[in-house]
Design an enzyme around this catalytic site. Structure first.
Site, PDB file in Angstrom:
ATOM      1  N   LYS A  21      32.783  33.706-114.377  1.00  0.00           N
ATOM      2  CA  LYS A  21      32.409  34.617-115.469  1.00  0.00           C
ATOM      3  C   LYS A  21      33.431  34.556-116.600  1.00  0.00           C
ATOM      4  O   LYS A  21      33.079  34.577-117.778  1.00  0.00           O
ATOM      5  CB  LYS A  21      32.378  36.044-114.914  1.00  0.00           C
ATOM      6  CG  LYS A  21      31.169  36.828-115.353  1.00  0.00           C
ATOM      7  CD  LYS A  21      31.218  38.240-114.806  1.00  0.00           C
ATOM      8  CE  LYS A  21      31.573  38.305-113.368  1.00  0.00           C
ATOM      9  NZ  LYS A  21      32.616  39.260-113.029  1.00  0.00           N
ATOM     10  N   GLY A  22      34.700  34.468-116.206  1.00  0.00           N
ATOM     11  CA  GLY A  22      35.767  34.418-117.206  1.00  0.00           C
ATOM     12  C   GLY A  22      35.657  33.158-118.058  1.00  0.00           C
ATOM     13  O   GLY A  22      35.882  33.201-119.270  1.00  0.00           O
ATOM     14  N   ILE A  23      35.294  32.064-117.423  1.00  0.00           N
ATOM     15  CA  ILE A  23      35.190  30.794-118.165  1.00  0.00           C
ATOM     16  C   ILE A  23      33.976  30.837-119.087  1.00  0.00           C
ATOM     17  O   ILE A  23      34.021  30.379-120.232  1.00  0.00           O
ATOM     18  CB  ILE A  23      35.132  29.614-117.183  1.00  0.00           C
ATOM     19  CG1 ILE A  23      36.477  29.533-116.457  1.00  0.00           C
ATOM     20  CG2 ILE A  23      34.828  28.302-117.880  1.00  0.00           C
ATOM     21  CD1 ILE A  23      36.471  28.704-115.207  1.00  0.00           C
ATOM     22  N   GLU A 145      33.860  41.678-120.407  1.00  0.00           N
ATOM     23  CA  GLU A 145      33.499  41.063-119.131  1.00  0.00           C
ATOM     24  C   GLU A 145      33.723  42.092-118.025  1.00  0.00           C
ATOM     25  O   GLU A 145      34.798  42.673-117.919  1.00  0.00           O
ATOM     26  CB  GLU A 145      34.396  39.838-118.881  1.00  0.00           C
ATOM     27  CG  GLU A 145      34.133  39.204-117.536  1.00  0.00           C
ATOM     28  CD  GLU A 145      35.220  38.199-117.117  1.00  0.00           C
ATOM     29  OE1 GLU A 145      36.017  37.757-117.962  1.00  0.00           O
ATOM     30  OE2 GLU A 145      35.272  37.895-115.908  1.00  0.00           O
ATOM     31  N   ASP A 152      28.329  46.470-107.067  1.00  0.00           N
ATOM     32  CA  ASP A 152      29.592  46.934-106.474  1.00  0.00           C
ATOM     33  C   ASP A 152      29.762  48.420-106.773  1.00  0.00           C
ATOM     34  O   ASP A 152      29.466  48.871-107.883  1.00  0.00           O
ATOM     35  CB  ASP A 152      30.801  46.197-107.092  1.00  0.00           C
ATOM     36  CG  ASP A 152      30.818  44.715-106.751  1.00  0.00           C
ATOM     37  OD1 ASP A 152      30.025  44.301-105.895  1.00  0.00           O
ATOM     38  OD2 ASP A 152      31.626  43.977-107.366  1.00  0.00           O
ATOM     39  N   GLY A 359      58.779  32.642-108.215  1.00  0.00           N
ATOM     40  CA  GLY A 359      58.542  33.152-106.876  1.00  0.00           C
ATOM     41  C   GLY A 359      59.495  34.278-106.519  1.00  0.00           C
ATOM     42  O   GLY A 359      60.463  34.541-107.245  1.00  0.00           O
ATOM     43  N   CYS A 386      61.328  30.057-114.149  1.00  0.00           N
ATOM     44  CA  CYS A 386      61.788  31.357-113.639  1.00  0.00           C
ATOM     45  C   CYS A 386      62.623  31.169-112.366  1.00  0.00           C
ATOM     46  O   CYS A 386      63.760  30.737-112.459  1.00  0.00           O
ATOM     47  CB  CYS A 386      60.606  32.294-113.435  1.00  0.00           C
ATOM     48  SG  CYS A 386      61.148  34.006-113.441  1.00  0.00           S
ATOM     49  N   GLN A 390      66.501  29.616-111.720  1.00  0.00           N
ATOM     50  CA  GLN A 390      67.604  30.234-110.971  1.00  0.00           C
ATOM     51  C   GLN A 390      68.083  29.279-109.864  1.00  0.00           C
ATOM     52  O   GLN A 390      69.275  29.139-109.620  1.00  0.00           O
ATOM     53  CB  GLN A 390      67.132  31.573-110.395  1.00  0.00           C
ATOM     54  CG  GLN A 390      66.735  32.568-111.498  1.00  0.00           C
ATOM     55  CD  GLN A 390      66.158  33.871-110.962  1.00  0.00           C
ATOM     56  OE1 GLN A 390      65.967  34.039-109.762  1.00  0.00           O
ATOM     57  NE2 GLN A 390      65.867  34.811-111.873  1.00  0.00           N
ATOM     58  N   GLU A 410      69.540  38.014-104.704  1.00  0.00           N
ATOM     59  CA  GLU A 410      68.214  38.327-104.145  1.00  0.00           C
ATOM     60  C   GLU A 410      68.101  37.815-102.695  1.00  0.00           C
ATOM     61  O   GLU A 410      67.422  38.408-101.877  1.00  0.00           O
ATOM     62  CB  GLU A 410      67.118  37.689-105.016  1.00  0.00           C
ATOM     63  CG  GLU A 410      65.692  38.025-104.564  1.00  0.00           C
ATOM     64  CD  GLU A 410      64.605  37.397-105.434  1.00  0.00           C
ATOM     65  OE1 GLU A 410      64.923  36.673-106.400  1.00  0.00           O
ATOM     66  OE2 GLU A 410      63.419  37.633-105.141  1.00  0.00           O
ATOM     67  N   HIS A 514      58.412  32.288-118.135  1.00  0.00           N
ATOM     68  CA  HIS A 514      57.273  31.527-117.615  1.00  0.00           C
ATOM     69  C   HIS A 514      56.591  30.859-118.813  1.00  0.00           C
ATOM     70  O   HIS A 514      55.590  31.369-119.323  1.00  0.00           O
ATOM     71  CB  HIS A 514      56.292  32.462-116.906  1.00  0.00           C
ATOM     72  CG  HIS A 514      56.773  32.927-115.582  1.00  0.00           C
ATOM     73  ND1 HIS A 514      56.598  32.191-114.441  1.00  0.00           N
ATOM     74  CD2 HIS A 514      57.445  34.042-115.209  1.00  0.00           C
ATOM     75  CE1 HIS A 514      57.117  32.841-113.411  1.00  0.00           C
ATOM     76  NE2 HIS A 514      57.648  33.967-113.852  1.00  0.00           N
ATOM     77  N   GLU A 516      54.757  28.475-118.963  1.00  0.00           N
ATOM     78  CA  GLU A 516      53.388  28.023-118.697  1.00  0.00           C
ATOM     79  C   GLU A 516      52.355  29.029-119.204  1.00  0.00           C
ATOM     80  O   GLU A 516      51.209  28.669-119.481  1.00  0.00           O
ATOM     81  CB  GLU A 516      53.185  27.759-117.197  1.00  0.00           C
ATOM     82  CG  GLU A 516      53.150  28.980-116.277  1.00  0.00           C
ATOM     83  CD  GLU A 516      54.535  29.459-115.823  1.00  0.00           C
ATOM     84  OE1 GLU A 516      55.531  29.138-116.501  1.00  0.00           O
ATOM     85  OE2 GLU A 516      54.606  30.174-114.800  1.00  0.00           O
TER      86      GLU A 516
HETATM   87  N1  GLN Z   1      62.658  36.431-107.901  1.00  0.00           N
HETATM   88  C1  GLN Z   1      63.247  36.091-109.155  1.00  0.00           C
HETATM   89  C2  GLN Z   1      63.563  37.323-109.985  1.00  0.00           C
HETATM   90  O1  GLN Z   1      63.017  38.374-109.750  1.00  0.00           O
HETATM   91  C3  GLN Z   1      62.338  35.163-109.928  1.00  0.00           C
HETATM   92  C4  GLN Z   1      61.072  35.807-110.385  1.00  0.00           C
HETATM   93  C5  GLN Z   1      60.013  34.837-110.834  1.00  0.00           C
HETATM   94  O2  GLN Z   1      60.095  33.654-110.556  1.00  0.00           O
HETATM   95  N2  GLN Z   1      58.986  35.335-111.493  1.00  0.00           N
HETATM   96  O3  GLN Z   1      64.337  37.250-110.899  1.00  0.00           O
END
Ligand code: GLN
Length: 544
Positions: A21-23, A145, A152, A359, A386, A390, A410, A514, A516
């Site tokens: 639907k989004g596309i 949309e 639902d 991540g 991201c 690190q 972390e 990010h 991307e």
């Molecule tokens: N876990 C890392 C932080 O919180 C990287 C976060 C991420 O990659 N979005 O800084």
């Protein structure tokens, strides 16, 4: 008061989720934009989370981030990649946001004396939100949309609000997306669509147009049936076939003249042609089979769930189309790179480029660091995003600067060298929703670095979603060991981009942002383009 009258497009899905639907929404918006109309998309998600920032990518796919820091569903990425515009929080309506609003108002006494009801209060809230977007953005058209499918529980009240808007605004159109399965070739089944349509009509909505996802092109008979039994003119039943690349869909729909019924209902200029030339050129580049193929590894944690890294995949498509190469994308499970037998099998050597994406959490971290070390020692182009930035810093600290136990706070609270530590502003925060360093922040770029050349600008802005940063106490040590700090946030010196010295280790660039998320088909992320160039170089040097 605005002079023109509002124009709305409402899109609902039926039968099942995942039909695209989004596309479809993005493709229709693009065809209007190609005719010079400004379209602002709005997406409704029925869940009661305020936003999807607290959801696990395993379950929900990627969390997309807007400039203003709003955490949204993946579909927003599709809108932005197609339309080459940046949206804001007003485009994202969720069940959670609506109820939060209504309850805050109730507690404040805004409804004093009344019982607060779905109809009219909630419906009015929705209507004024959508109208507000049309007004404040000065858009020609607002496209809404509806997430999920008709029937639902969680979007019923929202569809009722749209029914009212449709009734009140004659220049609006209702589009039903449906699925027409084929039991065997030539045996298309329209019954599910008829039932779904009846459900919509029982809610007081007769769609103006039906768009059919299908296993094979709709036969004339199938179209006639859908038209007759769903009360929709034959010319308003459209094919939404499987395409080689999603970016092809606007072109496929344009060929079917899908603009005409929209122009008619929305009172647009029917004779306006869409300027599809440039778009088509890029799509042809993506589809061309006569090009070299670079092989890229994305070393991540959610590699079984492709949707978790969809913006990275798309950014690679954009940059490879720009560089006229094809991409073979392999998702490598990071934890496998912690095991020497499995690592041997994976054989990172065969890649022309390695990416470590964003991540959270400890699992697979050492595997990702192994991948980065391998890339650096073997001069395989590396791109870190991201967390991937690190970890590039941690790997460098350990293996180049000699800080053997360097880590991020972390993953190891007691590391002697916390080269990545929690952002000071994050220390007091205990709530999880919407509390990271989120959204667009500037970075000043150092002259003549890879990043500076890529952007060809001294100040850039990219989107963030993190809690940790490079510990400024170590910057000197890194620079003494020739790590290039090429981007820094102008106010509080947060490290935004780092690069390997190209002569020593080849192409290696990593960003705290990010990057991307802002890559678009017509405007690929600049550092992805540089990464793609480096991968292309490696490919050609290997085939010599
Ligand atoms: N876990 C890392 C932080 O919180 C990287 C976060 C991420 O990659 N979005 O800084």
């Amino acid at each position: 008061m605005p002079k023109k009258s509002p124009k709305y497009i409402f899109i609902t899905g039926s039968i099942m989720s995942g039909l695209g639907k989004g596309i479809l929404a993005a493709s229709l918006s693009k065809l209007l934009q190609m005719r010079g109309y400004s379209v602002i998309p709005i997406k409704f998600d029925g869940y009661l989370n305020v936003d999807c920032g607290t959801m696990n990518p395993f379950r929900h796919g990627e969390v997309f981030v807007l400039d203003d820091g709003t955490e949204v569903d993946m579909d927003f990425g599709t809108y932005e990649r197609f339309l080459n515009i940046s949206l804001d929080t007003s485009s994202s309506i969720t069940g959670g946001k609506l109820f939060q609003k209504i309850i805050t108002k109730e507690r404040r006494g805004d409804y004093l004396g009344r019982d607060v009801q779905f109809i009219p209060h909630l419906a009015n809230e929705i209507k004024s939100w959508i109208r507000g977007v049309w007004e404040s953005k000065d858009a020609d058209i607002v496209l809404v949309e509806v997430g999920g499918t008709v029937g639902d529980f969680e979007n019923g009240y929202f569809i009722e609000a749209l029914r009212q808007m449709y009734y009140e605004n004659p220049e609006s159109i209702f589009i039903q997306l449906t699925y027409v399965p084929s039991l065997s070739p030539g045996e298309q089944k329209t019954k599910p669509t008829q039932h779904a349509n009846r459900l919509l009509q029982s809610m007081g909505i007769k769609p103006d147009m039906i768009v059919c996802r299908e296993d094979e092109k709709l036969s004339k008979e199938a179209k006639e049936k859908i038209s007759m039994y769903c009360n929709v003119p034959f010319e308003n039943v459209f094919d939404d076939p499987l395409v080689d690349t999603v970016y092809e869909l606007p072109l496929v729909l344009e060929k079917q003249n899908i603009y005409l019924p929209i122009a008619e209902k929305l009172k647009l200029d029917k004779h306006k042609d869409a300027n599809v030339k440039d778009w088509k050129k890029i799509v042809d580049n993506i589809k061309s089979s006569s090009k070299d193929l670079v092989r890229i590894a994305v070393v991540g944690k959610y590699t079984a769930v492709k949707d978790a890294y969809v913006s990275i995949k798309e950014a690679l498509i954009h940059s490879s189309a720009d560089q006229k190469v094809g991409v073979i994308l392999d998702w490598v499970e990071a934890a496998d790179l912690e095991d020497s037998e499995k690592s041997k099998k994976i054989n990172l050597e065969k890649y022309d480029g390695i990416i470590v994406p964003g991540g959270f959490g400890k699992r697979g971290i050492e595997g990702k660091i192994n991948a980065i070390k391998f890339a650096r020692e073997n001069k395989i182009p590396y791109l870190g995003l991201c967390l991937g930035m690190q970890l590039m810093v941690i790997e460098y600290a350990r293996n180049v600067c000699g800080l053997k136990n360097a880590n991020s706070a972390e993953f190891d609270k007691n590391t002697p060298d916390p080269v990545i530590y929690i952002l000071p502003e994050q220390m007091q925060i205990t709530e999880k929703g919407g509390t990271m360093r989120l959204g667009a922040y500037d970075a000043d770029l150092k002259k003549d670095t890879v990043s500076h050349k890529a952007y060809n600008e001294r100040v850039i802005s990219e989107r963030h979603r993190h809690r940790y940063e490079v510990n400024p106490d170590y910057i000197r040590k890194f620079e003494e060991n020739s790590l290039v700090i090429s981007g820094v946030h102008p106010k509080n010196n947060i490290v935004e981009i780092v690069e390997w010295s190209k002569d020593k280790f080849g192409f290696g660039v990593a960003t705290q942002a990010h990057i991307e998320l802002k890559s678009r088909l017509e405007k690929p992320a600049p550092i992805f383009v540089e990464f793609m160039k480096a991968a292309k170089e490696r490919l050609s040097s290997r085939s010599l």
